[in-house]
Design an enzyme around this catalytic site. Structure first.
Site, PDB file in Angstrom:
ATOM      1  N   CYS A   1      18.506 -19.806  -8.288  1.00  0.00           N
ATOM      2  CA  CYS A   1      19.146 -19.918  -9.594  1.00  0.00           C
ATOM      3  C   CYS A   1      19.387 -21.386  -9.935  1.00  0.00           C
ATOM      4  O   CYS A   1      19.811 -22.168  -9.089  1.00  0.00           O
ATOM      5  CB  CYS A   1      20.482 -19.195  -9.683  1.00  0.00           C
ATOM      6  SG  CYS A   1      20.360 -17.430  -9.499  1.00  0.00           S
TER       7      CYS A   1
ATOM      8  N   ARG B   1      13.591 -24.516  -7.232  1.00  0.00           N
ATOM      9  CA  ARG B   1      14.630 -23.822  -6.484  1.00  0.00           C
ATOM     10  C   ARG B   1      14.276 -22.354  -6.245  1.00  0.00           C
ATOM     11  O   ARG B   1      14.872 -21.709  -5.403  1.00  0.00           O
ATOM     12  CB  ARG B   1      15.960 -23.893  -7.258  1.00  0.00           C
ATOM     13  CG  ARG B   1      16.501 -25.289  -7.388  1.00  0.00           C
ATOM     14  CD  ARG B   1      17.679 -25.331  -8.341  1.00  0.00           C
ATOM     15  NE  ARG B   1      18.846 -24.674  -7.808  1.00  0.00           N
ATOM     16  CZ  ARG B   1      19.786 -25.267  -7.086  1.00  0.00           C
ATOM     17  NH1 ARG B   1      19.685 -26.548  -6.823  1.00  0.00           N
ATOM     18  NH2 ARG B   1      20.831 -24.603  -6.646  1.00  0.00           N
TER      19      ARG B   1
ATOM     20  N   TRP C   1      17.225 -16.053  -9.886  1.00  0.00           N
ATOM     21  CA  TRP C   1      16.585 -15.465  -8.696  1.00  0.00           C
ATOM     22  C   TRP C   1      17.344 -14.177  -8.443  1.00  0.00           C
ATOM     23  O   TRP C   1      18.516 -14.195  -8.083  1.00  0.00           O
ATOM     24  CB  TRP C   1      16.705 -16.438  -7.524  1.00  0.00           C
ATOM     25  CG  TRP C   1      15.885 -16.081  -6.334  1.00  0.00           C
ATOM     26  CD1 TRP C   1      14.583 -16.424  -6.101  1.00  0.00           C
ATOM     27  CD2 TRP C   1      16.310 -15.339  -5.192  1.00  0.00           C
ATOM     28  NE1 TRP C   1      14.171 -15.929  -4.885  1.00  0.00           N
ATOM     29  CE2 TRP C   1      15.207 -15.253  -4.306  1.00  0.00           C
ATOM     30  CE3 TRP C   1      17.501 -14.718  -4.810  1.00  0.00           C
ATOM     31  CZ2 TRP C   1      15.262 -14.595  -3.082  1.00  0.00           C
ATOM     32  CZ3 TRP C   1      17.562 -14.053  -3.586  1.00  0.00           C
ATOM     33  CH2 TRP C   1      16.447 -14.001  -2.748  1.00  0.00           C
TER      34      TRP C   1
ATOM     35  N   ASN D   1      25.244 -19.189 -11.284  1.00  0.00           N
ATOM     36  CA  ASN D   1      24.534 -19.209 -10.008  1.00  0.00           C
ATOM     37  C   ASN D   1      25.536 -18.817  -8.937  1.00  0.00           C
ATOM     38  O   ASN D   1      26.635 -19.363  -8.901  1.00  0.00           O
ATOM     39  CB  ASN D   1      23.986 -20.622  -9.754  1.00  0.00           C
ATOM     40  CG  ASN D   1      23.438 -20.784  -8.344  1.00  0.00           C
ATOM     41  OD1 ASN D   1      23.116 -19.809  -7.682  1.00  0.00           O
ATOM     42  ND2 ASN D   1      23.337 -22.024  -7.895  1.00  0.00           N
ATOM     43  N   GLY D   2      25.162 -17.875  -8.071  1.00  0.00           N
ATOM     44  CA  GLY D   2      26.081 -17.445  -7.016  1.00  0.00           C
ATOM     45  C   GLY D   2      26.158 -15.932  -6.996  1.00  0.00           C
ATOM     46  O   GLY D   2      25.312 -15.250  -7.574  1.00  0.00           O
TER      47      GLY D   2
ATOM     48  N   GLU E   1       6.448 -23.623  13.443  1.00  0.00           N
ATOM     49  CA  GLU E   1       6.482 -24.257  12.133  1.00  0.00           C
ATOM     50  C   GLU E   1       5.155 -24.036  11.396  1.00  0.00           C
ATOM     51  O   GLU E   1       5.133 -23.754  10.199  1.00  0.00           O
ATOM     52  CB  GLU E   1       6.800 -25.761  12.289  1.00  0.00           C
ATOM     53  CG  GLU E   1       6.825 -26.568  11.019  1.00  0.00           C
ATOM     54  CD  GLU E   1       7.829 -26.083   9.975  1.00  0.00           C
ATOM     55  OE1 GLU E   1       8.685 -25.236  10.281  1.00  0.00           O
ATOM     56  OE2 GLU E   1       7.726 -26.550   8.824  1.00  0.00           O
TER      57      GLU E   1
ATOM     58  N   LYS F   1       4.704 -22.063   7.845  1.00  0.00           N
ATOM     59  CA  LYS F   1       4.078 -22.661   6.662  1.00  0.00           C
ATOM     60  C   LYS F   1       2.966 -21.754   6.144  1.00  0.00           C
ATOM     61  O   LYS F   1       2.849 -21.525   4.953  1.00  0.00           O
ATOM     62  CB  LYS F   1       3.463 -24.046   6.976  1.00  0.00           C
ATOM     63  CG  LYS F   1       4.415 -25.193   7.187  1.00  0.00           C
ATOM     64  CD  LYS F   1       5.143 -25.665   5.954  1.00  0.00           C
ATOM     65  CE  LYS F   1       6.477 -25.000   5.820  1.00  0.00           C
ATOM     66  NZ  LYS F   1       7.641 -25.655   6.352  1.00  0.00           N
TER      67      LYS F   1
ATOM     68  N   GLU G   1       4.407 -18.501   4.515  1.00  0.00           N
ATOM     69  CA  GLU G   1       5.173 -18.595   3.280  1.00  0.00           C
ATOM     70  C   GLU G   1       4.329 -18.946   2.068  1.00  0.00           C
ATOM     71  O   GLU G   1       4.631 -18.511   0.976  1.00  0.00           O
ATOM     72  CB  GLU G   1       6.385 -19.527   3.403  1.00  0.00           C
ATOM     73  CG  GLU G   1       6.101 -20.974   3.672  1.00  0.00           C
ATOM     74  CD  GLU G   1       7.396 -21.795   3.741  1.00  0.00           C
ATOM     75  OE1 GLU G   1       7.435 -22.743   4.514  1.00  0.00           O
ATOM     76  OE2 GLU G   1       8.363 -21.484   3.024  1.00  0.00           O
TER      77      GLU G   1
ATOM     78  N   HIS H   1       2.303 -11.162  27.292  1.00  0.00           N
ATOM     79  CA  HIS H   1       3.337 -10.130  27.363  1.00  0.00           C
ATOM     80  C   HIS H   1       3.413  -9.311  26.083  1.00  0.00           C
ATOM     81  O   HIS H   1       4.454  -8.731  25.786  1.00  0.00           O
ATOM     82  CB  HIS H   1       4.688 -10.773  27.696  1.00  0.00           C
ATOM     83  CG  HIS H   1       4.648 -11.525  28.993  1.00  0.00           C
ATOM     84  ND1 HIS H   1       4.637 -10.898  30.211  1.00  0.00           N
ATOM     85  CD2 HIS H   1       4.539 -12.851  29.250  1.00  0.00           C
ATOM     86  CE1 HIS H   1       4.544 -11.803  31.171  1.00  0.00           C
ATOM     87  NE2 HIS H   1       4.488 -13.004  30.607  1.00  0.00           N
TER      88      HIS H   1
ATOM     89  N   LYS I   1      14.075 -22.580  -2.914  1.00  0.00           N
ATOM     90  CA  LYS I   1      14.173 -23.856  -2.203  1.00  0.00           C
ATOM     91  C   LYS I   1      15.529 -24.019  -1.532  1.00  0.00           C
ATOM     92  O   LYS I   1      15.631 -24.536  -0.431  1.00  0.00           O
ATOM     93  CB  LYS I   1      13.925 -25.004  -3.180  1.00  0.00           C
ATOM     94  CG  LYS I   1      13.900 -26.375  -2.549  1.00  0.00           C
ATOM     95  CD  LYS I   1      12.647 -26.578  -1.732  1.00  0.00           C
ATOM     96  CE  LYS I   1      12.621 -27.901  -1.005  1.00  0.00           C
ATOM     97  NZ  LYS I   1      11.590 -27.903   0.046  1.00  0.00           N
TER      98      LYS I   1
HETATM   99  C1  F6R Z   1      10.417 -23.351   4.764  1.00  0.00           C
HETATM  100  C2  F6R Z   1      11.710 -23.817   4.332  1.00  0.00           C
HETATM  101  C3  F6R Z   1      12.884 -22.978   4.680  1.00  0.00           C
HETATM  102  C4  F6R Z   1      14.150 -23.849   4.812  1.00  0.00           C
HETATM  103  C5  F6R Z   1      15.382 -22.955   5.015  1.00  0.00           C
HETATM  104  C6  F6R Z   1      16.618 -23.770   5.235  1.00  0.00           C
HETATM  105  O1  F6R Z   1       9.417 -24.250   4.422  1.00  0.00           O
HETATM  106  O2  F6R Z   1      11.829 -24.823   3.695  1.00  0.00           O
HETATM  107  O3  F6R Z   1      12.663 -22.244   5.835  1.00  0.00           O
HETATM  108  O4  F6R Z   1      13.994 -24.708   5.882  1.00  0.00           O
HETATM  109  O5  F6R Z   1      15.542 -22.134   3.902  1.00  0.00           O
HETATM  110  O6  F6R Z   1      16.816 -24.654   4.191  1.00  0.00           O
HETATM  111  P1  F6R Z   1      17.697 -25.949   4.329  1.00  0.00           P
HETATM  112  O7  F6R Z   1      16.999 -26.880   5.235  1.00  0.00           O
HETATM  113  O8  F6R Z   1      17.807 -26.461   2.937  1.00  0.00           O
HETATM  114  O9  F6R Z   1      19.017 -25.501   4.883  1.00  0.00           O
END
Ligand code: F6R
Length: 616
Positions: free
Chosen positions: A2, A27, A75, A101-102, A488, A492, A495, A511, A611
């Site tokens: 949001c 976001r 969102w 937002n919230g 990681e 990536k 997502e 396993h 985000k």
């Molecule tokens: C993936 C990604 C998310 C954030 C997670 C935590 O690429 O960016 O997994 O790492 O949502 O976000 P922050 O770091 O803002 O607490």
């Protein structure tokens, strides 16, 4: 998650509101809307499910006129992402409009109560109770005072909110308030602005004011901002900060997407972070605000994070334990919050890693750690974010705005920031000499050039991305710190390309996950030249024997890997094992991006993701 914007001033509001919402797209959202108040006191709203571009089209046709207004990217949490549920929402009289937002946790009780007194609701959202509560206050105790009406309404709410409100009866007045959700305001010659974060404001000002929880700000068209705190006292000197990057940093600047830009910006981000950090007493980290003896007394560190930042935490644990010999636990914030039996020592430090500084679970965990008596130190990218404001000390990674939802430059910069902390601790507690600290710092100084070298080899990732064509699933393997790189890389890929990716420490493969492997199944193996190299080679052989296509991430000159694997993403020799994760991960970022593009997806705005995840 949001986005909220608001404006009152001399310009037509709709154009800026739409531009502001476009900069908040990163976001994450699924519908959007604006509401503008004309000087004659008419409210004109446009909203729709879909993108800001769709909203722009509708707004162009409707042409809402007025110099004061609010906007929102939603969102969905309560109610599907439909036109009807998109914000702004109106009160019963249709004269008060609100964006939020919230999450309002007690909205059901409030809605029942309001309905019992004749209020009618048009949406399935929790937000809609807010304009109705404001209406009650406006027509009751607060008559004529929008700020007071907003305050009275918010006094009834439980949960978190950043709210912006306009009212047709006071055109030119915008009232905003927050609790738990981010909101900043700015005063300029053109008028006054409000936004969820600094991104929409970077074009209009470099100076922003922060609101504390429960502050209510009244913004007027002459640019004035009056802030009143929870007790009704005027806040004369609100906390403020300067946006330390220029607006172009948040623009694509010739790249085809933000993710490409941000992957490429990593070398410069690390250079900025390392600049002037080595002094005669080792690593300069005044942000810690702890004396050397306080640092030396730390006997446990609990790292709290989510997602990509959690992966940074796993690598930070290795660095801190290896260099400073302090035991480290790494916790998913969302799990930690519900572990009632968590144990800390008298000298436990909490390290919060969060690029946005607004992740609800991480903030809740940090507050809990603090309640347990721990010093809280934050590593974050966003200036003035909640994590930074609530921590005892904050190290800003200075990576510049990260717009793509998938974190790339914040990941590597947070990793190097955690190394700075590890070295600072190691020197403070006597586990490392100054000469050793200097050596590790010099190693880190090589990271930007090593990264550049990998970036120059992007063709390898493009070529390897073909191996994922028509595939449904994949496996990422690695040992020690490279297992974290595997996690990681898999995250990536998942997502942004919506392709399933399972990550495992190589030794665990037998396993269970080995049963996934069949002819043509893609396996990404991170196998740098280190003490566990040969062990991972054995795991690769097990995959190949079952028909897997192996894409290896390996160190230059590794003949064995070159002969065995169908694709190799080459990494230059690194001066220390802990430098490898910061360099090798770039191949996996590039690989994920190429696979996603090949599949035709928007790499910057993957579906369902936000985000900054501001709800638990
Ligand atoms: C993936 C990604 C998310 C954030 C997670 C935590 O690429 O960016 O997994 O790492 O949502 O976000 P922050 O770091 O803002 O607490």
């Amino acid at each position: 998650m949001c986005g909220v914007v608001g404006y009152t001033g001399r310009k037509q509001a709709a154009a800026w509101l739409l531009d502001g919402l476009a900069t908040l797209e990163y976001r994450g959202y699924d519908s959007a809307g604006i509401q503008v108040v004309s000087s004659s006191g008419n409210l004109h709203g446009v909203k729709c499910a879909g993108r800001v571009a769709d909203l722009r089209e509708r707004a162009a046709a409707a042409n809402p006129e007025g110099t004061c207004g609010i906007g929102h990217t939603r969102w969905a949490t309560h109610g599907a992402p439909t036109d009807r549920n998109a914000h702004p929402h109106l009160d019963g009289s249709g004269r008060i409009a609100v964006v939020h937002n919230g999450i309002i946790e007690n909205f059901q009780e409030l809605k029942r109560e309001l309905m019992a007194t004749g209020h009618q609701f048009r949406s399935d959202t929790d937000t809609e109770v807010i304009p109705h509560l404001i209406q009650e206050a406006w027509e009751g105790p607060a008559k004529g005072d929008l700020a007071m009406a907003v305050r009275n309404a918010c006094d009834r709410l439980e949960g978190s909110w950043a709210v912006a409100c306009v009212c047709a009866d006071v055109p030119g007045t915008l009232v905003v308030t927050r609790k738990g959700s981010p909101l900043v305001v700015a005063s300029t010659d053109d008028g006054a602005y409000a936004a969820s974060d600094v991104m929409p404001l970077a074009d209009v000002t470099s100076h922003v004011l922060q609101l504390n929880d429960y502050d209510v700000a009244t913004l007027t068209s002459d640019g004035a901002i009056r802030i009143v705190d929870r007790d009704g006292r005027v806040v004369d000197n609100p906390t403020s900060f300067d946006i330390d990057w220029d607006a172009s940093a948040a623009k694509m600047g010739g790249y085809s997407d933000f993710m490409a830009k941000e992957i490429n910006e990593q070398p410069e981000a690390i250079e900025r972070l390392l600049k002037d950090r080595l002094g005669e007493h080792g690593i300069e980290l005044d942000e810690l605000s702890l004396s050397r003896s306080e640092l030396a007394a730390i006997d446990k560190i609990v790292i709290i994070a989510c997602g990509t930042s959690y992966h940074v935490g796993l690598i930070a644990k290795v660095a801190i334990e290896r260099w400073a010999k302090v035991p480290v636990a790494v916790e998913f914030a969302s799990e930690f919050n519900y572990n009632e039996d968590y144990l800390v020592t008298d000298h436990t430090m909490c390290l919060v890693i969060t690029q946005s500084g607004e992740t609800a679970d991480t903030l809740a965990a940090a507050r809990r750690m603090r309640g347990m008596g721990c010093t809280v130190f934050a590593i974050t990218n966003v200036l003035g974010s909640t994590a930074a404001r609530e921590a005892d000390g904050t190290l800003y990674i200075q990576a510049g705005p990260e717009v793509a939802v998938a974190s790339t430059k914040a990941y590597t910069a947070q990793m190097i920031a955690s190394y700075l902390l590890a070295l600072r601790l190691a020197y403070a507690n006597g586990r490392m000499t100054l000469a050793e600290v200097q050596k590790h710092y010099r190693d880190m100084e090589q990271v930007p050039d090593l990264m550049r070298e990998v970036l120059n080899r992007r063709w390898q990732d493009k070529q390897a991305s073909q191996r994922f064509r028509d595939k449904q699933s994949s496996l990422f393997l690695g040992r020690n710190v490279s297992s974290t790189t595997a996690y990681e890389g898999a995250l990536k890929l998942k997502e942004i390309s919506y392709l399933h990716a399972e990550a495992y420490p190589s030794g665990e493969m037998k396993h269970g996950p080995i049963s996934l492997i069949e002819g043509g199944f893609p396996v990404v193996a991170i196998v740098p030249a280190d003490h566990v190299h040969d062990k991972t080679v054995s795991n690769i052989q097990e995959c190949l024997a079952r028909g897997a296509v192996v894409i290896a991430v390996a160190t230059d000159g590794d003949e064995k890997i070159a002969k065995m694997c169908q694709e190799v993403l080459w990494v230059p020799q690194c001066p220390d094992q802990l430098i490898v994760p910061a360099v090798s991960v770039i191949h996996l970022q590039l690989l994920a991006r190429y696979v996603a593009r090949e599949r035709g997806y928007d790499v910057d705005k993957p579906r369902n993701l936000a985000k900054s995840v501001t709800v638990e």
